[in-house]
Enzyme design. Structure first.
Site, PDB file in Angstrom:
ATOM      1  CG  HIS A 165      29.105  13.659  27.100  1.00 12.59           C
ATOM      2  ND1 HIS A 165      28.447  13.007  28.129  1.00 12.59           N
ATOM      3  CD2 HIS A 165      28.925  14.975  27.333  1.00 12.59           C
ATOM      4  CE1 HIS A 165      27.901  13.908  28.937  1.00 12.59           C
ATOM      5  NE2 HIS A 165      28.176  15.115  28.478  1.00 12.59           N
ATOM      6  CG  ASP A 216      25.476  16.366  31.251  1.00 12.40           C
ATOM      7  OD1 ASP A 216      26.046  16.196  30.163  1.00 12.40           O
ATOM      8  OD2 ASP A 216      26.089  16.525  32.333  1.00 12.40           O
ATOM      9  CD  GLU A 221      31.758  15.683  29.103  1.00 13.26           C
ATOM     10  OE1 GLU A 221      31.859  16.919  29.040  1.00 13.26           O
ATOM     11  OE2 GLU A 221      31.122  15.127  30.031  1.00 13.26           O
ATOM     12  CD  GLU A 222      29.247  14.072  32.591  1.00 14.94           C
ATOM     13  OE1 GLU A 222      29.966  14.871  33.192  1.00 14.94           O
ATOM     14  OE2 GLU A 222      28.126  14.370  32.129  1.00 14.94           O
ATOM     15  CG  ASP A 264      28.038  18.414  27.075  1.00 18.50           C
ATOM     16  OD1 ASP A 264      27.057  17.867  27.630  1.00 18.50           O
ATOM     17  OD2 ASP A 264      29.169  18.483  27.588  1.00 18.50           O
ATOM     18  CG  HIS A 282      26.801  16.422  36.719  1.00 18.52           C
ATOM     19  ND1 HIS A 282      28.115  16.823  36.847  1.00 18.52           N
ATOM     20  CD2 HIS A 282      26.606  16.171  35.396  1.00 18.52           C
ATOM     21  CE1 HIS A 282      28.684  16.825  35.639  1.00 18.52           C
ATOM     22  NE2 HIS A 282      27.779  16.440  34.746  1.00 18.52           N
ATOM     23  CG  ASP A 338      14.591  22.086  13.628  1.00 19.64           C
ATOM     24  OD1 ASP A 338      14.671  20.857  13.399  1.00 19.64           O
ATOM     25  OD2 ASP A 338      13.512  22.664  13.843  1.00 19.64           O
TER      26      ASP A 338
END
Ligand code: DTR
Ligand code: ZN
Ligand code: ZN
Length: 341
Positions: A131, A143, A177-178, A206, A305, A324
């Protein structure tokens, strides 16, 4: 994101009904057998933390110029999207916006996903997603600018190498998304039955640079958490586990918690899924410190958050390990062939 139990039960009932309706339709296709031995050395060499940090710095600058966040529907999201699209276009991709709306706290939010794809057959599509939106409380760098940076860098370097995969790879940057995994849910909702069956693999990133983090891999075979993920999710877990094991790097399994990240819609649709995660507000144990270093008794990401989820809130070594591994898994599935029936 947690779902209300009633909603979950309702969905379970709907899923049971769907099984009845689908009886007689073609079953899920045989899962892809990934190329574990794919030679991804040059690509992984090219995917490095320094360049990913440039993307994270750009997204931090976007948040700074837009009230401190990059939340869906805001100017910060729009600018984040333009940054990602410009990068993709410069590498020769043709990114498209997939618009959708959802309600949040009684307000209608208009936003979009960004999708960009390679050539290759769409008989077996590999979606690599994370996201792009942040919470309103902060810039969302671990995030999830971290996941976005790793995915973007994989896409850009694959283009540099002129990699033409057998199976089409679709890079996805989800919106909303959140506030309820809205972008990935919209994407899956828009697929027809046959398109759903063409989706062979979903890889989710994520939070992949947690400052007190752990290398978590989703438990696709259910061996630790009993997750009942679609057939083929075990192959995804295996690719990541083998990749890290070959390099002497420890990993831990993590469950697919329904409603926690963008893998949810894919799993519910029966699409094999997997991914990487380095931890949110959970607490690091003493045993984890033995294998991964860091501090026991503290959160994996104490800025989760919060406004302090800034460019200072990343472990660049962990970010490079995860990027990677993503580059390797993307190629392992982009070159995969279906298992014999
Ligand atoms: N979806 C997250 C945080 C999160 C919680 N559990 C997991 C598992 C795997 C990836 C991410 C997460 C957020 O965006 O807040
Ligand atoms: Zn997230
Ligand atoms: Zn979040």
């Amino acid at each position: 994101m947690k779902m209300h139990r009633g909603v979950r039960a309702g969905l379970a009932a709907a899923a049971a009904a769907a099984v009845v309706v689908l009886a007689g339709c073609s079953a899920a296709p045989p899962p892809l057998v990934p190329t574990h031995s794919a030679d991804t050395g040059a690509l992984r060499e090219a995917v490095n933390a320094r360049d990913i940090m440039d993307h994270l710095e750009a997204l931090q600058d976007v948040a700074d110029a837009n009230g401190g966040h990059r939340a869906a529907g805001s100017s910060g999201y729009e600018e984040s999207a333009r940054y990602v699209e410009e990068q993709l276009r410069a590498a020769g991709y043709n990114p498209v916006r997939q618009h959708f709306t959802y309600r949040d706290d009684g307000e209608e939010v208009e936003t979009f996903n960004i999708l960009a794809e390679t050539g290759g057959s769409d008989e077996h599509i590999i979606v690599v997603g994370g996201h792009l939106d942040s919470v309103r409380r902060g810039p969302g760098i671990n995030d999830n600018a971290s996941g976005v940076g790793a995915i973007l860098e994989t896409a850009l370097r694959m283009a540099d190498f002129g990699i033409e995969p057998t199976n089409k790879v679709r890079f996805a940057f989800w919106g909303g998304e959140e506030e309820g995994l809205n972008g990935s849910q919209h994407y899956v909702d828009e697929l027809s039955g046959s398109e759903t069956r063409q989706h062979a693999v979903y890889l989710n990133l994520d939070m992949v640079a947690s400052p007190n983090g752990v290398r978590f891999v989703h438990d696709g075979d259910g061996s630790t958490f009993g997750d009942n993920a679609p057939n083929g999710s075990d192959e995804i877990e295996d690719v990541f586990v083998d990749y890290f094991a070959d390099r002497g790097l420890e990993v831990l399994p993590t469950p697919f918690e329904d409603g926690d990240s963008d893998y949810t819609a894919f799993l519910r649709a029966g699409i094999p899924a997997g991914g990487l995660f380095t931890g949110d507000a959970g607490t690091k144990s003493g045993a984890e410190v033995q294998d991964f270093g860091g501090e026991a008794g503290l959160e994996y990401d104490s800025c989760y958050h919060r406004s302090c989820d800034t460019i200072e809130n990343v472990d660049t070594d962990l970010l490079e390990d995860m990027a990677d591994a993503l580059a390797h898994a993307t190629i392992a599935f982009a070159t995969a062939t279906p298992a014999e029936d």
